[in-house]
Design an enzyme around this catalytic site. Structure first.
Site, PDB file in Angstrom:
ATOM      1  N   ARG A 188      50.333  57.163  58.281  1.00 29.62           N
ATOM      2  CA  ARG A 188      50.700  55.259  58.810  1.00 29.62           C
ATOM      3  C   ARG A 188      49.512  54.285  58.354  1.00 29.62           C
ATOM      4  O   ARG A 188      48.818  53.956  58.882  1.00 29.62           O
ATOM      5  CB  ARG A 188      50.214  56.034  60.362  1.00 29.62           C
ATOM      6  CG  ARG A 188      51.281  56.215  60.617  1.00 29.62           C
ATOM      7  CD  ARG A 188      51.225  56.332  62.142  1.00 29.62           C
ATOM      8  NE  ARG A 188      52.632  57.048  62.516  1.00 29.62           N
ATOM      9  CZ  ARG A 188      52.513  58.511  63.557  1.00 29.62           C
ATOM     10  NH1 ARG A 188      51.194  59.196  62.783  1.00 29.62           N
ATOM     11  NH2 ARG A 188      53.672  59.496  63.596  1.00 29.62           N
ATOM     12  N   LYS A 230      49.954  42.112  48.827  1.00 26.96           N
ATOM     13  CA  LYS A 230      51.434  41.998  49.183  1.00 26.96           C
ATOM     14  C   LYS A 230      51.795  43.267  48.241  1.00 26.96           C
ATOM     15  O   LYS A 230      51.289  43.485  47.125  1.00 26.96           O
ATOM     16  CB  LYS A 230      52.403  41.040  47.945  1.00 26.96           C
ATOM     17  CG  LYS A 230      52.156  39.903  49.168  1.00 26.96           C
ATOM     18  CD  LYS A 230      52.603  38.940  47.902  1.00 26.96           C
ATOM     19  CE  LYS A 230      53.138  37.295  48.973  1.00 26.96           C
ATOM     20  NZ  LYS A 230      54.348  36.299  48.475  1.00 26.96           N
ATOM     21  N   GLU A 243      49.596  32.794  34.466  1.00 29.18           N
ATOM     22  CA  GLU A 243      49.280  32.962  36.349  1.00 29.18           C
ATOM     23  C   GLU A 243      47.896  32.265  35.735  1.00 29.18           C
ATOM     24  O   GLU A 243      46.823  31.833  37.172  1.00 29.18           O
ATOM     25  CB  GLU A 243      49.362  34.294  36.901  1.00 29.18           C
ATOM     26  CG  GLU A 243      50.837  34.969  36.825  1.00 29.18           C
ATOM     27  CD  GLU A 243      51.907  34.152  37.973  1.00 29.18           C
ATOM     28  OE1 GLU A 243      51.422  33.775  38.579  1.00 29.18           O
ATOM     29  OE2 GLU A 243      53.082  34.594  37.699  1.00 29.18           O
ATOM     30  N   LYS A 277      42.106  32.423  44.538  1.00 29.03           N
ATOM     31  CA  LYS A 277      43.372  33.138  45.243  1.00 29.03           C
ATOM     32  C   LYS A 277      42.655  34.237  46.281  1.00 29.03           C
ATOM     33  O   LYS A 277      43.221  33.774  47.588  1.00 29.03           O
ATOM     34  CB  LYS A 277      43.926  34.711  43.964  1.00 29.03           C
ATOM     35  CG  LYS A 277      45.252  35.906  45.130  1.00 29.03           C
ATOM     36  CD  LYS A 277      46.294  35.816  44.020  1.00 29.03           C
ATOM     37  CE  LYS A 277      46.841  36.861  45.474  1.00 29.03           C
ATOM     38  NZ  LYS A 277      47.958  37.300  45.275  1.00 29.03           N
ATOM     39  N   GLU A 335      51.385  34.276  54.521  1.00 29.08           N
ATOM     40  CA  GLU A 335      51.975  33.293  53.844  1.00 29.08           C
ATOM     41  C   GLU A 335      52.487  33.015  55.032  1.00 29.08           C
ATOM     42  O   GLU A 335      54.025  32.226  55.157  1.00 29.08           O
ATOM     43  CB  GLU A 335      52.714  33.753  53.065  1.00 29.08           C
ATOM     44  CG  GLU A 335      53.940  32.684  51.707  1.00 29.08           C
ATOM     45  CD  GLU A 335      54.247  33.630  50.901  1.00 29.08           C
ATOM     46  OE1 GLU A 335      53.517  33.987  50.301  1.00 29.08           O
ATOM     47  OE2 GLU A 335      55.443  32.956  50.626  1.00 29.08           O
ATOM     48  N   ARG A 388      49.362  29.577  51.376  1.00 26.02           N
ATOM     49  CA  ARG A 388      50.188  30.796  50.123  1.00 26.02           C
ATOM     50  C   ARG A 388      51.169  30.494  49.986  1.00 26.02           C
ATOM     51  O   ARG A 388      50.755  30.832  48.584  1.00 26.02           O
ATOM     52  CB  ARG A 388      49.671  31.919  51.073  1.00 26.02           C
ATOM     53  CG  ARG A 388      49.711  33.490  49.983  1.00 26.02           C
ATOM     54  CD  ARG A 388      49.539  34.568  50.334  1.00 26.02           C
ATOM     55  NE  ARG A 388      49.630  35.511  49.881  1.00 26.02           N
ATOM     56  CZ  ARG A 388      49.066  37.408  50.033  1.00 26.02           C
ATOM     57  NH1 ARG A 388      48.607  37.543  50.670  1.00 26.02           N
ATOM     58  NH2 ARG A 388      49.277  38.287  48.674  1.00 26.02           N
ATOM     59  N   ASN A 441      53.587  30.457  44.887  1.00 23.27           N
ATOM     60  CA  ASN A 441      54.904  29.794  44.438  1.00 23.27           C
ATOM     61  C   ASN A 441      55.066  29.345  43.099  1.00 23.27           C
ATOM     62  O   ASN A 441      56.122  28.791  42.658  1.00 23.27           O
ATOM     63  CB  ASN A 441      55.730  30.222  45.316  1.00 23.27           C
ATOM     64  CG  ASN A 441      55.511  31.737  46.284  1.00 23.27           C
ATOM     65  OD1 ASN A 441      55.020  32.742  45.463  1.00 23.27           O
ATOM     66  ND2 ASN A 441      55.836  31.770  47.308  1.00 23.27           N
ATOM     67  N   HIS A 456      57.658  29.279  40.653  1.00 22.84           N
ATOM     68  CA  HIS A 456      58.004  31.194  40.657  1.00 22.84           C
ATOM     69  C   HIS A 456      59.915  30.713  41.111  1.00 22.84           C
ATOM     70  O   HIS A 456      60.427  31.758  40.227  1.00 22.84           O
ATOM     71  CB  HIS A 456      57.952  31.480  41.916  1.00 22.84           C
ATOM     72  CG  HIS A 456      56.308  32.393  41.117  1.00 22.84           C
ATOM     73  ND1 HIS A 456      55.621  32.092  40.765  1.00 22.84           N
ATOM     74  CD2 HIS A 456      56.084  33.731  41.356  1.00 22.84           C
ATOM     75  CE1 HIS A 456      54.799  32.440  40.693  1.00 22.84           C
ATOM     76  NE2 HIS A 456      54.883  34.093  40.820  1.00 22.84           N
ATOM     77  N   HIS A 459      61.841  32.531  39.021  1.00 23.16           N
ATOM     78  CA  HIS A 459      62.985  33.780  38.986  1.00 23.16           C
ATOM     79  C   HIS A 459      64.410  33.492  38.920  1.00 23.16           C
ATOM     80  O   HIS A 459      65.290  34.066  38.731  1.00 23.16           O
ATOM     81  CB  HIS A 459      62.841  33.749  40.888  1.00 23.16           C
ATOM     82  CG  HIS A 459      61.470  34.573  41.217  1.00 23.16           C
ATOM     83  ND1 HIS A 459      61.079  34.431  42.596  1.00 23.16           N
ATOM     84  CD2 HIS A 459      60.717  35.188  40.412  1.00 23.16           C
ATOM     85  CE1 HIS A 459      60.134  35.286  42.482  1.00 23.16           C
ATOM     86  NE2 HIS A 459      60.100  35.374  41.449  1.00 23.16           N
ATOM     87  N   HIS A 473      57.989  38.572  33.311  1.00 21.53           N
ATOM     88  CA  HIS A 473      57.629  37.679  34.417  1.00 21.53           C
ATOM     89  C   HIS A 473      56.902  36.086  34.540  1.00 21.53           C
ATOM     90  O   HIS A 473      57.378  35.078  34.434  1.00 21.53           O
ATOM     91  CB  HIS A 473      57.234  38.109  35.749  1.00 21.53           C
ATOM     92  CG  HIS A 473      56.632  37.415  37.874  1.00 21.53           C
ATOM     93  ND1 HIS A 473      57.609  37.112  37.755  1.00 21.53           N
ATOM     94  CD2 HIS A 473      55.154  36.949  37.598  1.00 21.53           C
ATOM     95  CE1 HIS A 473      56.639  36.729  39.101  1.00 21.53           C
ATOM     96  NE2 HIS A 473      55.531  36.515  38.166  1.00 21.53           N
TER      97      HIS A 473
END
Ligand code: NAD
Ligand code: GLY
Length: 387
Positions: free
Chosen positions: A145, A167, A209, A251, A261, A265, A269, A272, A276, A289
């Site tokens: 946990r 994340k 980035e 960041k 987010e 936040r 993206n 992105h 993507h 990426h």
């Protein structure tokens, strides 16, 4: 910290204060991610892999499980194990690549933890790029946990982005990063020295980035990148430390303001949704990426230009910086407007049917919008498909 950083941006342009430079670059840099009781430091410096004290203060019990991949294990596992010699160190080495970020490999990490057996005071260390960081972070969130986690990023992308902000995820066969959790580390230890062994293409992908932070909210940093991109692309030590630190500062502020987010936040993206689409259309196996995000940022800038927000000169500056970073500036030939739209429509950023995009009001000023004329988006897609 921030004032020093800003003055250094001026200094780095002129390159004339050797004493200040020596003090600044020999020091370890610390940025705090402010999340109340879950706040944590990001340590940045050359050689931190062997700095035992840096790790020791964040290790919870006696047991450590380092998760890494075969490539990084060959380069850095022995030296990290030596650094941690006061502890009982175990290691789990997984395969190298995005295809190993899945539930089967996650289960082998649990197997390794249970075989030792590791108790709930174990500290897990993710030694590697974003793939290792994401799967190890998720394993740490789930094991008993939730156990202590340290991120030790070794790619530029991981040092400026994926190791910070909590994340964590694995991929499902029906979607990338679809199974995961927000789970913050106890600390991030970014040894910029490890970037020396990073393959050139991976390094350049990480630069996308870095550029993203300048574009979305930090005009001074964008200007610094324009003045220093050639040095940075050559991995000049001083430029690297500064770029990693400034990226992490950006960041960490965004994460502190919007951990889950719900709003700001999502600006991270930038590029992105277009990117993507390129990654999905190329099966995640021929474009990195960061390469896709570089083109995606250009497409977002092109749309912003067509909407009358940024000037043609701003667009030219963005294009030039992406090119100087050694990144592609056009999508793969197979991309058509229809292909872009079909992949963009299934992206996680779609809200109630309209494609939500991060656009630019100016360099250093990004905003979220699903309220733009679809015909203008079509023009951008057409322009980049014909390119
Ligand atoms: P990666 O982890 O696959 O690493 C790239 C390659 O570099 C690998 O082959 C790796 O073995 C090698 N490598 C790593 N460090 C090295 C070093 N110092 N020297 C030599 N080789 C080295 O790729 P990445 O770009 O770091 O991460 C991509 C992943 O990150 C994706 O899975 C993506 O979904 C995830 N990601 C997560 C977040 C987040 O917020 N959690 C953000 C962005 C990306
Ligand atoms: N890389 C995007 C985020 O951390 O939110």
């Amino acid at each position: 910290m921030h004032r020093l950083t800003l003055s250094l941006s001026v200094f780095l342009k002129s390159d004339n204060n050797a004493l200040l430079a020596q003090d600044y670059f020999s020091a370890m840099h610390i940025i705090n991610v402010q999340l109340g009781t879950r706040s944590y430091p990001i340590y940045i410096g050359d050689g931190l892999l062997s700095s035992a004290d840096t790790y020791a203060q964040h290790i919870v019990g006696k047991q450590i499980m380092v998760v890494t991949n075969a490539t990084i294990a060959d380069l850095y596992l022995e030296s990290l194990t030596q650094t941690l010699s006061d502890f009982e160190v175990h290691a789990k080495v997984i395969g190298d690549g995005e295809k190993y970020k899945n539930i089967e490999v996650l289960n082998t990490i649990f197997d390794a933890l249970l075989k030792v057996p590791c108790d709930r005071h174990v500290t897990m260390i993710a030694l590697g790029g974003g793939v290792v960081g994401d799967i190890t972070g998720f394993a740490a969130a789930c094991y008993q946990r939730g156990v202590a986690l340290l991120q030790v990023p070794t790619t530029l992308l991981a040092q400026v982005d994926s190791s910070v902000g909590g994340k964590t995820a694995i991929n499902h066969k029906l979607g990338k990063n679809m199974i995961g959790a927000f789970y913050q580390p106890r600390a991030v230890v970014a040894d910029t020295g490890t970037l020396r062994t990073l393959p050139e293409r991976e390094f350049k992908a990480g630069l996308a980035e870095v550029i993203k932070y300048g574009l979305l909210g930090d005009t001074d940093f964008f200007q610094w990148l324009e003045s220093n991109m050639d040095k940075l692309a050559r991995r000049d030590h001083h430029s690297l430390i500064f770029a990693v630190e400034r990226s992490c500062l950006n960041k960490s502020r965004i994460v502190a303001a919007d951990e889950r987010e719900q709003g700001r936040r999502a600006l991270l993206n930038l590029g992105h949704t277009f990117g993507h689409a390129i990654e999905t259309a190329t099966n995640y196996d021929s474009w990195l990426h960061g390469e896709a995000i570089g083109v995606g940022m250009l497409m977002a800038a092109d749309l912003s230009l067509r909407l009358g927000h940024i000037s043609a000169d701003d667009f030219r500056r963005i294009m030039e910086l992406i090119k100087r970073a050694g990144l592609p500036s056009t999508p793969p030939e197979k991309m058509s407007p229809e292909k872009f739209l079909s992949y963009m429509s299934v992206d996680k950023k779609v809200k109630q049917g309209s494609i939500r995009l991060v656009l630019l009001r100016a360099i250093g000023d990004a905003y979220l919008s699903d309220d733009y004329p679809p015909l203008i988006l079509q023009e951008t897609l057409q322009h980049f498909s014909a390119a």
